[in-house]
Design an enzyme around this catalytic site. Sequence first.
Site, PDB file in Angstrom:
ATOM      1  N   GLU A  15       0.074  -0.194  -9.634  1.00  0.00           N
ATOM      2  CA  GLU A  15      -1.390  -0.323  -9.637  1.00  0.00           C
ATOM      3  C   GLU A  15      -2.053   0.996  -9.307  1.00  0.00           C
ATOM      4  OE1 GLU A  15      -2.983  -3.802  -7.778  1.00  0.00           O
ATOM      5  OE2 GLU A  15      -4.898  -2.864  -7.335  1.00  0.00           O
ATOM      6  N   ASP A  47      -7.480  -0.599 -11.147  1.00  0.00           N
ATOM      7  CA  ASP A  47      -8.394  -1.143 -10.142  1.00  0.00           C
ATOM      8  C   ASP A  47      -9.613  -0.227  -9.964  1.00  0.00           C
ATOM      9  OD1 ASP A  47      -9.709  -2.048  -7.892  1.00  0.00           O
ATOM     10  OD2 ASP A  47      -7.935  -2.319  -6.668  1.00  0.00           O
ATOM     11  N   LYS A  65       0.848  -1.181   0.000  1.00  0.00           N
ATOM     12  CA  LYS A  65       0.000   0.000   0.000  1.00  0.00           C
ATOM     13  C   LYS A  65       0.890   1.241   0.000  1.00  0.00           C
ATOM     14  CE  LYS A  65      -3.496  -2.182  -0.565  1.00  0.00           C
ATOM     15  NZ  LYS A  65      -4.321  -1.954  -1.753  1.00  0.00           N
ATOM     16  N   ASP A  94       0.645  -0.621  -4.992  1.00  0.00           N
ATOM     17  CA  ASP A  94      -0.729  -0.156  -5.219  1.00  0.00           C
ATOM     18  C   ASP A  94      -0.930   1.196  -4.569  1.00  0.00           C
ATOM     19  OD1 ASP A  94      -3.397   0.183  -5.657  1.00  0.00           O
ATOM     20  OD2 ASP A  94      -4.060  -1.602  -4.550  1.00  0.00           O
ATOM     21  N   LYS A 148     -13.261  -6.569  -8.522  1.00  0.00           N
ATOM     22  CA  LYS A 148     -13.833  -6.681  -7.182  1.00  0.00           C
ATOM     23  C   LYS A 148     -15.332  -6.928  -7.332  1.00  0.00           C
ATOM     24  CE  LYS A 148     -10.681  -3.856  -4.395  1.00  0.00           C
ATOM     25  NZ  LYS A 148      -9.531  -3.348  -5.141  1.00  0.00           N
TER      26      LYS A 148
HETATM   27 MG    MG Z   1      -5.913  -2.058  -5.733  1.00  0.00          MG
END
Ligand code: MG
Length: 374
Positions: free
Chosen positions: A224, A247, A171, A199, A271
């Site tokens: 990402e 994403d 992250k 990401d 997702k």
């Molecule tokens: Mg992501």
Amino acid sequence: MSRTLASTITRIRAFRIDLPLREGRYAWSGGNAVEVFDATVVAIDTAGGLTGWGEICPLGPAYLPAYAAGARTGIAELAPQLLGLDACALGLVNARMDSAMRGHPYVKSALDMACWDVLGQTAGLPVATLMGGHVGESIALYRAISQDTPAKMAASVRKYRREGYRKFQLKVGGDPDVDIARIHAAADVLSPGDVLVADANTGWTQHAALRVAAAVADVNVYLEQPCLTYEQCRVVRAHTNRPFVLDEVIDGLDMVARAAGDGAADVINLKISKVGGLTKARQIRDLCVSLGLAMTIEDTWGGDIVTAAIAHLAHSTPASHLFSSTDFNSYGTVTFADGAPARVNGRMAASRAPGLGVTPRMKVLGRPVIDVRA
Ligand code: MG
């Protein structure tokens, strides 16, 4: 009783459940963090006595246009519209949801998921079989590494590598200089064959993203969702030699088609609740396979039921196009359903039992916060 009558929806309940994190906290870009996830579990009862289960758990209110109380408000609004429908007729159920409520895909996700569970139980088949069949014995998982100092994130990668994970999603999306250090520190503790994704969760400005991309040009890392908008991401994509994942902006079939046409990503993150449930996620999954686009298959967050749903969709995806998946139920401290996937050496498998293969523990779920019946 005919098959259609047996799967007629007679009652819809929703339960609220708190999912505290084992690590105490999950932090990502923009100073966002969650300590206790607020999940909503949906039960759809049928005339024939079956119960299908679904779950929705937004990543807090600041991640996507979704929040936990909104999921419940939306489910209370939609549930009366679904009474009397055949839970096995997933096209009709989704058409009814889309005509009764514009947008709000996350509201519809748990309802659609529960109908898939009914369909599987009715057919006597696992959802993974209905979605194409289990591919191999198990699927590889990634581990999300909560945002922290470079040294602590590298230590976290080491810890989860010992538990069997080989794919790590750092992250980042914070200060670009710190993020460059985070990526290098994590890359330094990996071995050949491991996969590292940085990401940013939309957290970088375009110029910051370009600085990071240039600074990690010789690191074996995927980038990402660097920026908030699709257009900004495309600029970064055009200037980096690193493999690229989209994403947050991939919120439906039209964006998948657009990104594929533009060559804007090498991998997309699919997702389930972001696109409205398993029905639409499967449609996107199949399109991506046909287009040659790899996927991380997961959800915004969740517990045992979301993890089971992820497992069925991911495990029935051709291995060549499944980049990774997630076992969210291992991040939390609360188990509320039996039969959910349990990680072994960084991998999990979808149940071979009919439907999603989960049996909720009613004592943990408590009393429903929504209860509508025909
Ligand atoms: Mg992501």
